[in-house]
Design an enzyme around this catalytic site. Structure first.
Site, short mmCIF file in Angstrom:
data_model
loop_
_atom_site.label_atom_id
_atom_site.label_comp_id
_atom_site.label_asym_id
_atom_site.label_seq_id
_atom_site.Cartn_x
_atom_site.Cartn_y
_atom_site.Cartn_z
NE ARG A 239 15.91 -23.18 48.61
CZ ARG A 239 14.74 -22.61 49.90
NH1 ARG A 239 14.88 -22.04 51.19
NH2 ARG A 239 14.06 -22.96 49.23
CD GLU A 268 19.20 -27.46 52.80
OE1 GLU A 268 19.78 -26.64 53.34
OE2 GLU A 268 18.11 -28.10 52.67
CG HIS A 286 15.64 -26.50 54.90
ND1 HIS A 286 16.31 -25.75 53.35
CD2 HIS A 286 14.64 -25.41 54.00
CE1 HIS A 286 15.21 -25.06 52.21
NE2 HIS A 286 14.23 -24.59 53.50
C1 GLV Z 1 11.08 -23.10 52.35
O1 GLV Z 1 13.52 -23.27 52.15
C2 GLV Z 1 10.54 -22.02 51.70
O2 GLV Z 1 11.03 -21.79 50.60
O3 GLV Z 1 9.34 -22.80 51.14
#
Ligand code: GLV
Length: 329
Positions: A239, A268, A286
């Protein structure tokens, strides 16, 4: 008199076939136009919903929940759930769920895609080629970093971390890992536990895969980057905020670190401008879990969590079990 169907809000666009299926069971408020919903608009959409299928960008907190008296479940279509204030959900009787496991393999694949691309300068050399610079072959062209036979460090050896580690065998890499508590031997799969500092020093390359929380904020900052080998590649698929992006930009710019592969960023999608100027940073938006099959499985698991909860049955990926007896019905 027939009972009013449950109203369900889907906060972002998902596959149309899933929307069609949801419409068969619920009074559905979708967002197939995929409008970005500011907190106020999100609250309006959820105000009279019984359930919500949400994504990691939707902040669910106490002020929002207080405005949604009928809301019984927020089903995150993501494994990470730092967007949800779990304590507030529990306090107000709202069930929260996520989508573990179904994305382990796709996410692990993407970690390797970033590691390979950054180590072997795939994006950088591709940009150079497309810009028309390739006139002749050279012996020292885009010298990259070795992967095979080196030591891969994994910070966060959970389900995804272990899927990442399994792939290392194919590259004849040793795996060392750091978790706050050491795993039982059968889950280590031959990986060696190390303190965070020892791991940072020993790893030829490092993949970070821990959930974001106050405890993991800037887990990798300037001090940690200074311990790493200058020939190392750092991959962050966890993250934004787990890595201190300013410190990372500095390290990449000043040769403190060879390269980075990054799928997540602080603030982001507004990433630090410095990243865009760095040839040794491989950047993706992401998308670590983004394959059709995996996104479908994630949405389906979220739909199951929603359906089970609304039917009064405990959902498979309940995040706040304390809520169950005192949940809104
Ligand atoms: C993506 O970042 C998730 O947490 O599934």
């Amino acid at each position: 008199m027939s009972k009013r169907p449950y109203r369900v809000a889907v906060t972002r666009r998902i596959f149309p076939a899933l929307i069609d299926e949801l419409k068969e069971s619920y009074d559905l408020v979708d967002n197939q136009a995929d409008l970005s919903l500011a907190p106020e608009q999100l609250a309006e959409r959820l105000a009279d919903a019984d359930g919500a299928l949400i994504t990691a960008g939707d902040r669910i907190d106490e002020p929002l929940l207080a405005r949604c008296p009928r809301l019984k479940i927020v089903a995150n279509i993501a494994v990470g759930y730092n967007n949800i204030d779990l304590a507030a959900c529990t306090k107000l009787g709202v069930v929260a769920t996520n989508t573990p496991d179904v994305l382990n393999e796709a996410t692990a694949d993407h970690a390797w895609a970033l590691l390979l691309a950054a180590a072997r300068r795939v994006c950088e050399s591709g940009r150079w080629l497309r810009a028309g610079h390739w006139k002749r072959w050279e012996f020292e062209m885009f010298l990259g970093a070795e992967l095979h036979g080196t030591t891969l460090g994994v910070i966060g050896m959970g389900r995804i971390g272990r899927a990442i580690a399994r792939r290392a065998a194919g590259f004849s890499m040793r795996v060392a890992y750091h978790n706050r508590t050491r795993l039982p031997a059968e889950q280590e799969g031959g990986a060696i536990w190390a303190t965070k500092e020892d791991l940072l020093r020993a790893a030829d390359h490092l993949i970070v895969m821990v959930p974001y929380s106050r405890d993991t904020h800037h887990l990798i900052g300037a001090a940690e980057l200074a311990l790493m080998k200058p020939t190392a590649v750092l991959v962050n698929i966890a993250r934004g905020g787990v890595v201190d992006d300013d410190a990372l930009i500095d390290a990449l710019k000043n040769g403190r670190l060879a390269a980075a592969g990054l799928d997540v960023f602080e603030d982001e999608p507004n990433l630090r401008r410095g990243f865009l100027e760095l040839e040794n940073a491989v950047l993706t938006p992401h998308i670590a879990s983004s394959t059709r099959a995996t996104r479908n499985a994630m949405a389906r698991l979220a739909m199951r969590n929603l359906a089970e909860t609304l039917a009064g049955r405990q959902p498979p990926s309940l995040l706040n079990p304390d809520v169950w007896q005192a949940r809104r019905t």
